[in-house]
Design a protein around this motif. Structure first.
Motif, short mmCIF file in Angstrom:
data_model
loop_
_atom_site.label_atom_id
_atom_site.label_comp_id
_atom_site.label_asym_id
_atom_site.label_seq_id
_atom_site.Cartn_x
_atom_site.Cartn_y
_atom_site.Cartn_z
N PHE A 180 37.82 50.22 32.31
CA PHE A 180 39.27 50.32 32.17
C PHE A 180 39.49 51.32 31.04
CE2 PHE A 180 38.65 45.90 33.66
CZ PHE A 180 39.39 45.95 34.82
N LEU B 2 37.03 51.44 28.05
CA LEU B 2 36.32 50.15 27.96
C LEU B 2 35.43 49.92 29.19
CD1 LEU B 2 36.25 47.24 26.44
CD2 LEU B 2 37.65 46.57 28.39
N ALA C 233 34.02 47.37 31.12
CA ALA C 233 34.17 45.91 31.27
C ALA C 233 32.97 45.30 31.98
CB ALA C 233 35.44 45.57 32.03
N PRO D 194 30.69 34.60 27.18
CA PRO D 194 31.89 34.29 26.40
C PRO D 194 33.13 34.98 26.99
CG PRO D 194 30.57 35.94 25.27
CD PRO D 194 29.79 35.52 26.48
N ASN D 195 34.29 34.63 26.47
CA ASN D 195 35.52 35.29 26.89
C ASN D 195 35.40 36.79 26.70
OD1 ASN D 195 36.90 32.97 27.67
ND2 ASN D 195 37.56 32.56 25.57
N GLY D 196 35.82 37.54 27.69
CA GLY D 196 35.79 38.99 27.61
C GLY D 196 34.47 39.60 28.03
N ALA D 197 33.52 38.77 28.50
CA ALA D 197 32.19 39.27 28.86
C ALA D 197 32.20 40.12 30.12
CB ALA D 197 31.23 38.10 29.03
N GLY D 198 33.20 39.91 30.99
CA GLY D 198 33.26 40.66 32.24
C GLY D 198 33.10 39.79 33.49
N LYS D 199 33.23 38.48 33.34
CA LYS D 199 33.04 37.57 34.46
C LYS D 199 34.11 37.76 35.54
CE LYS D 199 33.24 33.91 31.77
NZ LYS D 199 33.47 34.58 30.45
N THR D 200 35.37 37.73 35.11
CA THR D 200 36.46 37.84 36.09
C THR D 200 36.45 39.22 36.75
OG1 THR D 200 37.79 36.24 34.88
CG2 THR D 200 38.98 37.70 36.39
N THR D 201 36.16 40.24 35.98
CA THR D 201 36.10 41.60 36.55
C THR D 201 35.01 41.66 37.62
OG1 THR D 201 36.83 42.46 34.41
CG2 THR D 201 35.90 44.05 35.96
N GLN E 205 40.88 32.11 38.38
CA GLN E 205 40.97 31.48 37.07
C GLN E 205 42.37 30.85 36.87
OE1 GLN E 205 39.53 34.26 34.21
NE2 GLN E 205 39.44 32.77 32.57
N1 LIG Z 1 43.17 45.16 34.07
C1 LIG Z 1 42.56 45.36 32.90
N2 LIG Z 1 42.92 46.39 32.10
C2 LIG Z 1 42.29 46.62 30.92
N3 LIG Z 1 41.28 45.87 30.43
C3 LIG Z 1 40.88 44.83 31.17
C4 LIG Z 1 41.49 44.51 32.43
N4 LIG Z 1 40.87 43.43 32.95
C5 LIG Z 1 39.93 43.07 32.04
N5 LIG Z 1 39.93 43.91 30.99
C6 LIG Z 1 39.02 43.85 29.84
O1 LIG Z 1 37.69 43.85 30.35
C7 LIG Z 1 36.86 42.98 29.60
C8 LIG Z 1 36.28 41.93 30.51
O2 LIG Z 1 37.32 41.09 30.93
P1 LIG Z 1 37.09 39.88 31.93
O3 LIG Z 1 36.34 40.35 33.11
O4 LIG Z 1 38.42 39.25 32.18
O5 LIG Z 1 36.17 38.91 31.06
P2 LIG Z 1 35.88 37.34 31.22
O6 LIG Z 1 36.39 36.93 32.55
O7 LIG Z 1 34.41 37.22 31.08
O8 LIG Z 1 36.61 36.66 30.11
C9 LIG Z 1 37.73 42.41 28.49
O9 LIG Z 1 37.54 43.20 27.33
C10 LIG Z 1 39.13 42.56 29.03
O10 LIG Z 1 40.06 42.68 28.00
#
Ligand SMILES: Nc1ncnc2c1ncn2[C@@H]1O[C@H](COP(=O)(O)OP(=O)(O)O)[C@@H](O)[C@H]1O
Ligand SMILES: [Mg+2]
Length: 312
Positions: free
Chosen positions: A14, A17, A19, A38-45, A84
């Motif tokens: 992104f 960044l 991700a 941990p939070n922000g690791a990239g799981k949801t992405t 989530q």
């Molecule tokens: N749509 C987006 N735009 C910008 N940054 C994003 C977006 N989605 C996620 N991020 C960033 O990508 C990183 C991974 O996020 P995410 O996959 O949500 O992590 P997790 O699910 O492990 O908490 C984080 O730093 C988050 O802030």
């Protein structure tokens, strides 16, 4: 038999960044795979790319051998996604929500109604199915959200942190339901930042941090990778930093700061505990608790990243 899921060199940025960074993983039929980080690791992405909701910057996703893209694709029908955040209509009942989402999946009539019964049973909501979602507790909403992902009998069910913010009883019933799915032969991709959940549920675990898959294996394999026998946790008060530094030089040990002391992985717990007390005296630190145990996934994470996994 082809793998249910094959991610090869998956990446997503992104802006500047990164991700998700070069993630490759495979899930076999019937396997429960935990993505722990941990939070922000990239799981949801990662999950969003696998579900075909987000375009990768690089890499490919295959489900049952077929490539997933964001363009509508029949390959996606093999996937169930439990996001989530709760994605349900609050003023409809659980049954009505399931009927709506089932129709979107092309299900109809008696087949749909019997699948609704089955999925409500799996998540323990059979009795409350006719009640509106807005009358549900947080944990019940989560369970209804899971029912939606299960409805079309996917080959691969992906759950994104499904127990965050739920009461312990609901949490337990969610974990039990997911364990049963694995037993019934469904492949499951489960993301969490709770080590205990990954340990309890998952056949294999991938540890993700800063977008990178930094370790992968069974719980036993991951713990064995530390190569050291003991985990010494010391809780203490006072000027902790200098004390921690003084412990860092002990031979064969890894010292990590925790919120209220240190965690040390080491070959000689007796000597380590003695040294921790002796140096505490020297640095004006008061020790309030000591625990010696075998390493767990938290230790593995600390060892690999120098950071704690759990919420502070
Ligand atoms: N749509 C987006 N735009 C910008 N940054 C994003 C977006 N989605 C996620 N991020 C960033 O990508 C990183 C991974 O996020 P995410 O996959 O949500 O992590 P997790 O699910 O492990 O908490 C984080 O730093 C988050 O802030
Ligand atoms: Mg997430």
């Amino acid at each position: 038999m082809p793998a249910v899921l094959e991610c090869a060199h998956l990446a997503r940025s992104f802006g500047s960044l990164q991700a998700v960074d070069d993630v490759s993983l495979t899930i076999a039929p019937g396997e429960t795979y935990g993505l722990l980080g941990p939070n922000g690791a990239g799981k949801t992405t990662t999950i969003s790319m696998i579900a075909g909701l987000l375009t990768p910057s690089a890499g490919t996703v295959r489900v049952l051998g077929r490539e997933i893209t964001t363009a509508a694709s029949t390959a996606k029908s093999a996937i169930g996604l439990v996001p989530q955040d709760i994605a349900l209509y609050p003023d409809l009942s659980a049954r009505e929500n399931l009927r709506f989402f089932g129709r979107l999946q092309g299900m109809r009539g008696a087949e749909l109604e019997s699948r609704i019964d089955e999925t409500l049973e799996v998540v323990g909501l059979r009795e409350r199915g006719k009640d509106r979602i807005e009358t549900y507790s947080g944990g019940m909403k989560r369970r209804a959200n899971i029912a939606v992902g299960l409805l079309h009998s996917p080959t691969l069910l992906m759950l994104d942190e499904p127990t965050v913010g739920v009461d312990p009883q609901s949490r337990n019933s969610i974990l039990e339901a997911i364990a049963n799915l694995g037993t019934a032969g469904m492949a499951v991709l489960y993301t969490t930042h709770y080590m205990e959940e990954a340990e309890r549920l998952c056949d294999r675990i991938g540890i993700i941090d800063d977008g990178r898959l930094i370790a992968e294996g069974t719980r036993a394999e991951l713990v064995a990778s530390l190569g050291t026998a003991s985990r010494v946790t010391v809780r203490a008060e006072g000027p902790l930093d200098e004390w921690r530094e003084s412990l860092a030089g002990l031979p064969g040990t890894q010292v990590h700061a925790t919120a209220d002391g240190v965690e040390i992985t080491c070959p000689d717990p007796t000597g380590t505990v003695a040294a921790a007390f002796e140096r505490a005296g020297r640095h004006g630190v008061t020790i309030s608790g000591v625990d010696v145990a075998t390493p767990d996934l938290e230790s593995v994470f600390l060892h690999l990243t120098g950071k704690a996994l759990r919420d502070e």
